[in-house]
Design a protein around this motif. Sequence first.
Motif, mmCIF file in Angstrom:
data_model
loop_
_atom_site.group_PDB
_atom_site.id
_atom_site.type_symbol
_atom_site.label_atom_id
_atom_site.label_comp_id
_atom_site.label_asym_id
_atom_site.label_seq_id
_atom_site.Cartn_x
_atom_site.Cartn_y
_atom_site.Cartn_z
ATOM 1 N N ALA A 15 38.613 31.127 33.076
ATOM 2 C CA ALA A 15 39.507 31.216 34.244
ATOM 3 C C ALA A 15 39.440 29.929 35.061
ATOM 4 O O ALA A 15 38.367 29.435 35.370
ATOM 5 N N GLN A 16 40.608 29.429 35.407
ATOM 6 C CA GLN A 16 40.702 28.228 36.231
ATOM 7 C C GLN A 16 41.060 28.565 37.679
ATOM 8 O O GLN A 16 40.587 27.903 38.597
ATOM 9 N N ALA A 17 41.923 29.574 37.867
ATOM 10 C CA ALA A 17 42.399 29.897 39.215
ATOM 11 C C ALA A 17 42.275 31.368 39.571
ATOM 12 O O ALA A 17 41.976 31.703 40.716
ATOM 13 N N SER A 18 42.540 32.255 38.590
ATOM 14 C CA SER A 18 42.543 33.675 38.938
ATOM 15 C C SER A 18 42.093 34.556 37.790
ATOM 16 O O SER A 18 42.284 34.238 36.618
ATOM 17 N N ALA A 19 41.488 35.666 38.167
ATOM 18 C CA ALA A 19 41.101 36.724 37.235
ATOM 19 C C ALA A 19 41.365 38.031 37.963
ATOM 20 O O ALA A 19 40.801 38.272 39.028
ATOM 21 N N VAL A 20 42.276 38.835 37.416
ATOM 22 C CA VAL A 20 42.591 40.109 38.055
ATOM 23 C C VAL A 20 42.310 41.241 37.088
ATOM 24 O O VAL A 20 42.433 41.093 35.868
ATOM 25 N N HIS A 21 41.910 42.369 37.658
ATOM 26 C CA HIS A 21 41.520 43.523 36.853
ATOM 27 C C HIS A 21 42.205 44.754 37.432
ATOM 28 O O HIS A 21 42.064 45.040 38.616
ATOM 29 N N LEU A 22 42.934 45.478 36.584
ATOM 30 C CA LEU A 22 43.572 46.722 37.006
ATOM 31 C C LEU A 22 42.887 47.877 36.298
ATOM 32 O O LEU A 22 42.773 47.887 35.064
ATOM 33 N N GLU A 23 42.409 48.834 37.100
ATOM 34 C CA GLU A 23 41.767 50.048 36.588
ATOM 35 C C GLU A 23 42.634 51.237 36.961
ATOM 36 O O GLU A 23 43.045 51.365 38.124
ATOM 37 N N MET A 24 42.883 52.110 35.979
ATOM 38 C CA MET A 24 43.806 53.223 36.222
ATOM 39 C C MET A 24 43.236 54.589 35.863
ATOM 40 O O MET A 24 43.944 55.584 35.955
ATOM 41 N N ARG A 25 41.984 54.674 35.470
ATOM 42 C CA ARG A 25 41.386 55.952 35.094
ATOM 43 C C ARG A 25 40.648 56.548 36.293
ATOM 44 O O ARG A 25 40.110 55.820 37.117
ATOM 45 N N ASP A 26 40.573 57.857 36.343
ATOM 46 C CA ASP A 26 39.831 58.529 37.411
ATOM 47 C C ASP A 26 38.355 58.684 37.083
ATOM 48 O O ASP A 26 37.560 59.009 37.949
ATOM 49 N N SER A 27 37.996 58.466 35.832
ATOM 50 C CA SER A 27 36.587 58.459 35.467
ATOM 51 C C SER A 27 36.422 57.687 34.168
ATOM 52 O O SER A 27 37.343 57.580 33.366
ATOM 53 N N TYR A 28 35.246 57.158 34.047
ATOM 54 C CA TYR A 28 34.849 56.432 32.846
ATOM 55 C C TYR A 28 33.563 57.087 32.379
ATOM 56 O O TYR A 28 32.763 57.537 33.198
ATOM 57 N N ALA A 29 33.369 57.141 31.076
ATOM 58 C CA ALA A 29 32.200 57.837 30.537
ATOM 59 C C ALA A 29 30.907 57.238 31.085
ATOM 60 O O ALA A 29 30.706 56.034 31.028
ATOM 61 N N VAL A 30 30.112 58.096 31.648
ATOM 62 C CA VAL A 30 28.785 57.710 32.121
ATOM 63 C C VAL A 30 27.844 58.846 31.773
ATOM 64 O O VAL A 30 28.259 59.973 31.565
ATOM 65 N N ASP A 31 26.584 58.533 31.727
ATOM 66 C CA ASP A 31 25.578 59.554 31.474
ATOM 67 C C ASP A 31 25.345 60.288 32.790
ATOM 68 O O ASP A 31 24.828 59.715 33.746
ATOM 69 N N VAL A 32 25.768 61.535 32.856
ATOM 70 C CA VAL A 32 25.634 62.292 34.099
ATOM 71 C C VAL A 32 24.210 62.746 34.356
ATOM 72 O O VAL A 32 23.898 63.218 35.446
ATOM 73 N N GLU A 33 23.327 62.608 33.360
ATOM 74 C CA GLU A 33 21.949 63.051 33.527
ATOM 75 C C GLU A 33 20.972 61.912 33.772
ATOM 76 O O GLU A 33 19.868 62.142 34.246
#
Length: 175
Positions: A15-33
Amino acid sequence: MPSRVLTWDELLGSAQASAVHLEMRDSYAVDVENGPFANWRAGTRLDPEDRASWWRPWHSLISDTTGRGVVVRRARIVSEPVSEYTRFLHHGTLKNIIAGEQVRWLPRRQASDIPLPGNDFWLIDNRLVRWNHFTGEGSPADGEMNEDPSTAKLCADAFEAVWSRGIPHDQYEIR
């Protein structure tokens, strides 16, 4: 189109000038325990002063990237009322901001008329797209690179529309 998916260091390093990130999920897999989400669910909260307890290589990469003058922005489209995972993300976003990211939140109902790509993505300098693919359960699947100008424009236009409507992190109230 690049033949391989770039590492995060390579992607953000390009990246020289910009890096943008769009997230559209309400959850991502994580270990709930186990891990950060489980700890948060048990009442552990981020202490911004105890940087050693939460600073990770990702934060160093973002800090290094913004230190070179690259503007890093993240926008999240979220359903309201928000999921428990979105509450966790909101709490942890302070880490992203301390590392140098700008973050905004957009309630999904306010995004209904925005043409959006089908996947989360990173867009580097309005030219290089890294698609983030996920399984139905939210686990990361293969990433994909794309340098097609029309794809980059779709992503740039979508991100800017979301960003312009988005609520800055410090003003977004969890509902």
